[in-house]
Design a protein around this motif. Structure first.
Motif, PDB file in Angstrom:
ATOM      1  N   ARG A   1      83.993 -45.441 -36.462  1.00 55.13           N
ATOM      2  CA  ARG A   1      82.684 -45.363 -35.840  1.00 55.13           C
ATOM      3  C   ARG A   1      82.262 -46.733 -35.299  1.00 55.13           C
ATOM      4  O   ARG A   1      82.482 -47.759 -35.924  1.00 55.13           O
ATOM      5  CB  ARG A   1      81.684 -44.879 -36.885  1.00 55.13           C
ATOM      6  CG  ARG A   1      80.278 -44.694 -36.395  1.00 55.13           C
ATOM      7  CD  ARG A   1      79.439 -44.154 -37.539  1.00 55.13           C
ATOM      8  NE  ARG A   1      78.123 -43.755 -37.116  1.00 55.13           N
ATOM      9  CZ  ARG A   1      77.258 -43.104 -37.885  1.00 55.13           C
ATOM     10  NH1 ARG A   1      77.602 -42.777 -39.132  1.00 55.13           N
ATOM     11  NH2 ARG A   1      76.075 -42.769 -37.414  1.00 55.13           N
ATOM     12  N   GLY A   2      81.650 -46.732 -34.084  1.00 53.29           N
ATOM     13  CA  GLY A   2      81.177 -47.970 -33.501  1.00 53.29           C
ATOM     14  C   GLY A   2      82.274 -48.857 -32.958  1.00 53.29           C
ATOM     15  O   GLY A   2      82.093 -50.064 -32.835  1.00 53.29           O
ATOM     16  N   SER A   3      83.387 -48.252 -32.589  1.00 56.50           N
ATOM     17  CA  SER A   3      84.515 -49.016 -32.040  1.00 56.50           C
ATOM     18  C   SER A   3      85.003 -48.335 -30.764  1.00 56.50           C
ATOM     19  O   SER A   3      84.477 -47.296 -30.355  1.00 56.50           O
ATOM     20  CB  SER A   3      85.660 -49.077 -33.054  1.00 56.50           C
ATOM     21  OG  SER A   3      86.334 -47.824 -33.123  1.00 56.50           O
ATOM     22  N   VAL A   4      86.044 -48.911 -30.174  1.00 56.15           N
ATOM     23  CA  VAL A   4      86.633 -48.279 -28.993  1.00 56.15           C
ATOM     24  C   VAL A   4      87.293 -46.952 -29.358  1.00 56.15           C
ATOM     25  O   VAL A   4      87.632 -46.157 -28.466  1.00 56.15           O
ATOM     26  CB  VAL A   4      87.659 -49.212 -28.319  1.00 56.15           C
ATOM     27  CG1 VAL A   4      86.971 -50.428 -27.713  1.00 56.15           C
ATOM     28  CG2 VAL A   4      88.757 -49.632 -29.295  1.00 56.15           C
TER      29      VAL A   4
ATOM     30  N   TRP B   1      86.753 -40.808 -34.325  1.00 60.98           N
ATOM     31  CA  TRP B   1      85.843 -40.535 -35.444  1.00 60.98           C
ATOM     32  C   TRP B   1      84.991 -39.310 -35.157  1.00 60.98           C
ATOM     33  O   TRP B   1      84.789 -38.457 -36.047  1.00 60.98           O
ATOM     34  CB  TRP B   1      84.959 -41.770 -35.677  1.00 60.98           C
ATOM     35  CG  TRP B   1      83.858 -41.542 -36.665  1.00 60.98           C
ATOM     36  CD1 TRP B   1      83.962 -41.563 -38.022  1.00 60.98           C
ATOM     37  CD2 TRP B   1      82.497 -41.233 -36.354  1.00 60.98           C
ATOM     38  NE1 TRP B   1      82.737 -41.294 -38.597  1.00 60.98           N
ATOM     39  CE2 TRP B   1      81.819 -41.087 -37.585  1.00 60.98           C
ATOM     40  CE3 TRP B   1      81.786 -41.083 -35.166  1.00 60.98           C
ATOM     41  CZ2 TRP B   1      80.456 -40.787 -37.666  1.00 60.98           C
ATOM     42  CZ3 TRP B   1      80.425 -40.788 -35.245  1.00 60.98           C
ATOM     43  CH2 TRP B   1      79.784 -40.635 -36.482  1.00 60.98           C
ATOM     44  N   GLU B   2      84.523 -39.159 -33.915  1.00 65.57           N
ATOM     45  CA  GLU B   2      83.693 -38.013 -33.557  1.00 65.57           C
ATOM     46  C   GLU B   2      84.486 -36.708 -33.604  1.00 65.57           C
ATOM     47  O   GLU B   2      83.968 -35.681 -34.070  1.00 65.57           O
ATOM     48  CB  GLU B   2      83.096 -38.226 -32.162  1.00 65.57           C
ATOM     49  CG  GLU B   2      82.031 -39.315 -32.124  1.00 65.57           C
ATOM     50  CD  GLU B   2      81.572 -39.654 -30.727  1.00 65.57           C
ATOM     51  OE1 GLU B   2      80.374 -39.906 -30.531  1.00 65.57           O
ATOM     52  OE2 GLU B   2      82.436 -39.694 -29.806  1.00 65.57           O
ATOM     53  N   LEU B   3      85.723 -36.741 -33.132  1.00 73.27           N
ATOM     54  CA  LEU B   3      86.530 -35.523 -33.187  1.00 73.27           C
ATOM     55  C   LEU B   3      86.779 -35.090 -34.628  1.00 73.27           C
ATOM     56  O   LEU B   3      86.792 -33.886 -34.936  1.00 73.27           O
ATOM     57  CB  LEU B   3      87.860 -35.737 -32.458  1.00 73.27           C
ATOM     58  CG  LEU B   3      87.785 -35.873 -30.927  1.00 73.27           C
ATOM     59  CD1 LEU B   3      89.181 -36.058 -30.345  1.00 73.27           C
ATOM     60  CD2 LEU B   3      87.098 -34.665 -30.287  1.00 73.27           C
ATOM     61  N   ASN B   4      86.972 -36.049 -35.517  1.00 74.71           N
ATOM     62  CA  ASN B   4      87.098 -35.701 -36.940  1.00 74.71           C
ATOM     63  C   ASN B   4      85.815 -35.073 -37.458  1.00 74.71           C
ATOM     64  O   ASN B   4      85.848 -34.119 -38.251  1.00 74.71           O
ATOM     65  CB  ASN B   4      87.440 -36.949 -37.755  1.00 74.71           C
ATOM     66  CG  ASN B   4      88.866 -37.412 -37.531  1.00 74.71           C
ATOM     67  OD1 ASN B   4      89.737 -36.620 -37.184  1.00 74.71           O
ATOM     68  ND2 ASN B   4      89.096 -38.705 -37.730  1.00 74.71           N
ATOM     69  N   LEU B   5      84.696 -35.592 -36.991  1.00 74.19           N
ATOM     70  CA  LEU B   5      83.399 -35.031 -37.381  1.00 74.19           C
ATOM     71  C   LEU B   5      83.248 -33.604 -36.858  1.00 74.19           C
ATOM     72  O   LEU B   5      82.709 -32.725 -37.545  1.00 74.19           O
ATOM     73  CB  LEU B   5      82.286 -35.930 -36.835  1.00 74.19           C
ATOM     74  CG  LEU B   5      80.850 -35.642 -37.250  1.00 74.19           C
ATOM     75  CD1 LEU B   5      80.679 -35.762 -38.763  1.00 74.19           C
ATOM     76  CD2 LEU B   5      79.890 -36.586 -36.530  1.00 74.19           C
TER      77      LEU B   5
ATOM     78  N   ASN C   1      84.304 -30.200 -38.624  1.00 77.51           N
ATOM     79  CA  ASN C   1      83.392 -29.440 -39.485  1.00 77.51           C
ATOM     80  C   ASN C   1      82.777 -28.251 -38.765  1.00 77.51           C
ATOM     81  O   ASN C   1      82.278 -27.318 -39.402  1.00 77.51           O
ATOM     82  CB  ASN C   1      82.267 -30.347 -39.998  1.00 77.51           C
ATOM     83  CG  ASN C   1      82.803 -31.486 -40.839  1.00 77.51           C
ATOM     84  OD1 ASN C   1      83.775 -31.312 -41.574  1.00 77.51           O
ATOM     85  ND2 ASN C   1      82.182 -32.663 -40.727  1.00 77.51           N
ATOM     86  N   TYR C   2      82.800 -28.305 -37.435  1.00 76.69           N
ATOM     87  CA  TYR C   2      82.171 -27.244 -36.636  1.00 76.69           C
ATOM     88  C   TYR C   2      83.203 -26.465 -35.820  1.00 76.69           C
ATOM     89  O   TYR C   2      82.847 -25.684 -34.944  1.00 76.69           O
ATOM     90  CB  TYR C   2      81.126 -27.855 -35.693  1.00 76.69           C
ATOM     91  CG  TYR C   2      80.137 -28.748 -36.410  1.00 76.69           C
ATOM     92  CD1 TYR C   2      79.169 -28.211 -37.255  1.00 76.69           C
ATOM     93  CD2 TYR C   2      80.187 -30.132 -36.270  1.00 76.69           C
ATOM     94  CE1 TYR C   2      78.267 -29.034 -37.930  1.00 76.69           C
ATOM     95  CE2 TYR C   2      79.295 -30.961 -36.931  1.00 76.69           C
ATOM     96  CZ  TYR C   2      78.348 -30.403 -37.764  1.00 76.69           C
ATOM     97  OH  TYR C   2      77.451 -31.218 -38.446  1.00 76.69           O
ATOM     98  N   GLY C   3      84.480 -26.683 -36.104  1.00 74.84           N
ATOM     99  CA  GLY C   3      85.543 -25.961 -35.405  1.00 74.84           C
ATOM    100  C   GLY C   3      85.651 -26.331 -33.940  1.00 74.84           C
ATOM    101  O   GLY C   3      86.060 -25.510 -33.113  1.00 74.84           O
ATOM    102  N   ALA C   4      85.294 -27.578 -33.607  1.00 73.53           N
ATOM    103  CA  ALA C   4      85.254 -27.972 -32.199  1.00 73.53           C
ATOM    104  C   ALA C   4      86.075 -29.230 -31.930  1.00 73.53           C
ATOM    105  O   ALA C   4      85.826 -29.937 -30.951  1.00 73.53           O
ATOM    106  CB  ALA C   4      83.808 -28.192 -31.774  1.00 73.53           C
ATOM    107  N   SER C   5      87.054 -29.513 -32.757  1.00 77.92           N
ATOM    108  CA  SER C   5      87.795 -30.767 -32.622  1.00 77.92           C
ATOM    109  C   SER C   5      88.839 -30.733 -31.509  1.00 77.92           C
ATOM    110  O   SER C   5      89.496 -31.741 -31.244  1.00 77.92           O
ATOM    111  CB  SER C   5      88.480 -31.106 -33.940  1.00 77.92           C
ATOM    112  OG  SER C   5      89.404 -30.081 -34.295  1.00 77.92           O
TER     113      SER C   5
END
Length: 553
Positions: A211-214, A219-223, A226-230
């Protein structure tokens, strides 16, 4: 299941290089950056504000991008009031949709980013409201896709470094509340928008992760798992380092040379991830605060900082994005009858009704299919026909010596794939004849063999010149008229020495045509084919000889 765009951009050869601009005057510099070093069809992110929805202006911008092979990523914006971007109004939804739907987009995928960083109060009417953003995202997606399935919906990029505070909300919390408000929200989007800034202070390492890097996108795709949207394709629409050379030199930031090296490292490492569609660094050109430290272009100069050249020199892919290929072949006026053994220059019009430029250099070609090999056909090249414009294609056709009837097709192709067709038929007939009636002054029937007949087409091309045409008792016959199109109108000119030429317009039939010329007048003693001062000079120079000539004639 997520909402389906017309195609997955990663299913085609794709150029992942892009750039963020704020002024359409920077398009050429953008093209020189993202389409360099083997690249083609790079991306440009550009913002359309609600108070700047001028259809003519934006269509002209899209048309320029089409010519430059630039793919637009359009971010929607409202307008600033009292220092904040106002929240979009429900009443404006339909006008946004109408505006976006009327544009002729550059490629099939119409990339639309639904506003910006709503986890900042300043970007959402002075408050952070995941519930209302979820509603607008869903409604925009629904209404746009009702108008066209080609709209590729992207959510607003979020500030991954924002904390939970008075005017910001942590991205994890924002997404939790977004999904709580609209549990099926990920069905409304086609890709993921990431602001993968190298923090802190836009000065982080190009090799950092998390998070907070290039690598914020990862990190967002891992997040999103949780919603089946990776599995969403990633669009990094904001990223970049501040450099030291703004209006005032700031030694806290890296030098432009160091930033250039950071971009090389990021593009060859973090941003080479196969899930990434595009990376559009922020910002190509900004000549003052607050973004002068991001600008690739030097202040008050046409030159660029080293990061421009560094990215320009990186190897790129020649992309092949899908475009709507559509055209009309307007062949209603193409002749259905021609003469055997003849040579023609004919025309047919092409109207571009798609997205791509129609240009022979891009593999476009018009052919006539179904005619026998004894009929020779060549067509001219087609040059950069823009959408909703027409061009005229010249067709050089040589007919066979035998009469016959043929069904055939005009076919417009791109890279040997049919785009448009038009059925037609052709009848070849024997050369027709012409019976000419004429009189000379004073009301004498034309007599003699010193006449000439010239036949011109609509383009004033000389098709036939019958010299030493013999008249007997006012009549002359011209046999075997080649190179004419039966039942078309032609300009016919009859000449005789020392007489003014006479002309008529006549439709020549497929068999025999009779024409009558006005009386020829012996008013050209200079024999130059026109009534001029030279005729008067000829008369006064030798009046007796000239008068005698007129009487004899």
């Amino acid at each position: 299941m997520r909402a389906q765009a017309i195609y997955d951009p990663l299913s085609q050869p794709n150029n992942r290089f892009g750039i963020h601009i704020i002024d359409e005057n920077d398009l050429q510099d953008a093209a020189n950056l993202v389409n360099s070093s083997g690249g083609d069809w790079g991306y440009v992110k550009i913002v359309i504000r609600e108070d700047d929805r001028n259809l003519e202006k934006w269509q002209a911008i899209f048309d320029r991008m089409r010519k430059m092979h630039l793919i637009p990523l359009v971010r929607l914006a409202t307008k600033v009031e009292n220092g904040v971007w106002i929240k979009p109004r429900e009443a404006d939804l339909d006008s946004w949709v109408e505006f976006l739907a009327k544009l002729n987009w550059v490629i099939e995928n119409r990339y639309v980013i639904i506003f910006n960083e709503p986890n900042h109060a300043q970007e959402w009417g002075g408050e952070v409201d995941p519930k209302s953003y979820a509603w607008f995202l869903k409604e925009f997606s629904s209404k746009l896709k009702e108008r066209s399935e080609d709209f590729f919906i992207l959510p607003a990029g979020l500030d991954a470094s924002a904390p939970n505070g008075f005017d910001t909300l942590d991205e994890v919390t924002f997404l939790q509340r977004l999904v709580a408000a609209e549990p099926e929200i990920f069905k409304s989007i086609d890709g993921w928008t990431s602001h993968s800034y190298p923090n802190p202070d836009f000065s982080g390492s190009p090799l950092a992760s998390g998070r907070g890097s290039v690598r914020t996108f990862a990190w967002e795709l891992n997040l999103l798992e949780n919603y089946g949207a990776s599995n969403l394709p990633v669009f990094i629409t904001e990223t970049g380092w501040q450099h030291s050379d703004g209006i005032y030199r700031n030694r806290r930031f890296a030098t432009p040379d160091q930033v250039a090296q950071n971009y090389i490292t990021a593009f060859t490492n973090a941003w080479s991830d196969p899930r990434i569609v595009v990376v559009t660094p922020f910002l190509l050109n900004y000549q003052g605060p607050p973004f002068d430290y991001f600008s690739f272009r030097k202040l008050n100069s046409s030159e660029f900082f080293p990061m421009y050249l560094a990215i320009q020199n990186l190897a790129k892919t020649a992309a092949t994005p899908k475009q709507l290929l559509s055209a009309k072949i307007l062949a209603d006026n193409f002749p259905g009858k021609l003469v055997t053994g003849s040579d023609y220059i004919l025309n047919v019009d092409i109207e571009n009704t798609g997205q791509a430029l129609i240009d022979s250099q891009d593999g476009w070609q018009l052919t006539l299919t179904g005619l026998p090999k004894e009929i020779s056909v060549t067509t001219s090249n087609i040059f950069a026909v823009e959408p909703f414009h027409r061009t005229r294609v010249e067709i050089h056709l040589k007919t066979s010596k035998s009469a016959g009837f043929y069904n055939y097709e005009f076919i417009l192709q791109k890279n040997r794939t049919d785009v448009a067709k038009s059925s037609a038929s052709l009848s070849l007939v024997a050369p027709p004849s012409l019976l000419v009636t004429a009189k000379t002054w004073i009301n004498r029937l034309a007599q003699g063999h010193d006449f000439s007949l010239l036949i011109y087409d609509e383009q004033e091309r000389l098709l036939k010149e019958a010299k030493n045409l013999a008249f007997d008792q006012g009549l002359a016959q011209v046999d075997e008229l080649y190179d004419i199109v039966p039942n078309r109108k032609y300009r016919l000119v009859l000449t005789k020495p020392y007489y003014l030429p006479r002309q008529i317009y006549a439709k020549l039939s497929e068999s025999a045509t009779r024409v009558t010329f006005p009386v020829l007048l012996p008013l050209d003693p200079s024999n130059d084919g026109a009534l001029t001062w030279d005729d008067a000079k000829a008369f006064f120079k030798k009046p007796l000889e000239t008068f005698g000539l007129l009487i004899a004639l």
